[in-house]
Design a protein around this motif. Structure first.
Motif: not given
Length: 269
Positions: A260-269
């Motif tokens: 299982m590969v988990m990807m997280q988007r960077p949080v935009q400020k």
């Protein structure tokens, strides 16, 4: 009067006992006769001999018990001639109405005559799959793998798959990860197959490695087949899977596991 009743009762009891003894002795003789034929030098078909033996046992039982009933009626001074004549007319009338019964008997005769399947064969008849326990003139009994007994009127036996006539094929699929060297895997499997023929007596010919069967998103599937004696492919396939898994583990070829590969988007400020 009491002497006459007692004499008739003893006569009826003797008829019933004699019929039972005759049926048992006849069945024993039939079994021994067919056992000798099977072991004889002429090499009779064992499946067919067992089926004919069961059929003859049933026929003998029907005939002897019918004669016993006639003898019992005679002991009670009942006119058998008129009864038989009436039974013939009644049987003719019933015959027109009992078309399914006649169809079952005729179909049962052709099943045995054409040797479509025999007692001991593993068959699939409609939804039922199992071993044939008995083939009678009217019904066929099939015992399932989990113990259930299917009883079919012979007239309803239309589509039959017989697994016991020809040799079977054991099919074994092995899952291999994409990170494995496929050439090394093929070489190891072939080395393993060269040693299994002596271990499995049920195998008729040397097993064959067919190569890559399919490619999935997570693994490669390679296939091995082995020709076995009839109905021995289940046991051979299970044994090959176990032994092949151990052999590949010894040579550091691992069975692929889901990732299982988990990807997280960077949080935009």
């Amino acid at each position: 009067m009491w002497l006459k009743i007692g004499f008739v009762g003893i006569k009826v009891l003797l008829i019933i006992v004699a019929a039972g003894i005759i049926v048992r002795v006849a069945k024993m003789l039939i079994r021994k006769t067919f056992a000798v034929r099977i072991k004889g030098p002429l090499k009779y078909n064992e499946r067919r001999q067992q089926t004919m033996s069961k059929l003859l046992e049933n026929v003998v039982a029907y005939v002897v018990y019918f004669m016993a009933i006639i003898a019992v009626l005679s002991a009670f001074t009942i006119d058998i001639t008129g009864l038989i004549a009436g039974a013939g007319v009644l049987g003719l009338a019933v015959g027109f109405g009992a078309q399914n019964l006649v169809r079952d008997v005729i179909t049962g005769f052709f099943i045995i005559f054409e040797d479509q399947f025999s007692v001991g064969d593993f068959v699939r008849i409609g939804p039922a799959e199992g071993t044939v326990e008995e083939i009678g003139l009217r019904t066929t009994k099939v015992k399932g793998a989990t113990g259930e007994l299917f009883i079919f009127p012979n007239g309803n036996v239309t589509d039959v798959v017989n697994f016991s006539v020809h040799n079977s094929i054991a099919v074994v699929d092995i899952n291999v990860g994409y990170n494995a060297d496929i050439n090394q895997v093929e070489r190891l499997i072939q080395e393993f197959l060269d040693t299994v023929e002596e271990k499995y007596e049920q195998i008729i010919k040397p097993p064959e490695f067919l190569g890559v069967q399919s490619l999935t998103p997570t693994e490669m599937v390679v296939r091995v087949i082995a020709e076995t004696l009839p109905m021995q492919h289940f046991a051979v396939a299970r044994g090959l899977r176990r032994d092949l898994k151990e052999y590949l583990d010894q040579n550091n070829v691992e069975v692929p596991l889901p990732h299982m590969v988990m990807m997280q988007r960077p949080v935009q400020k």
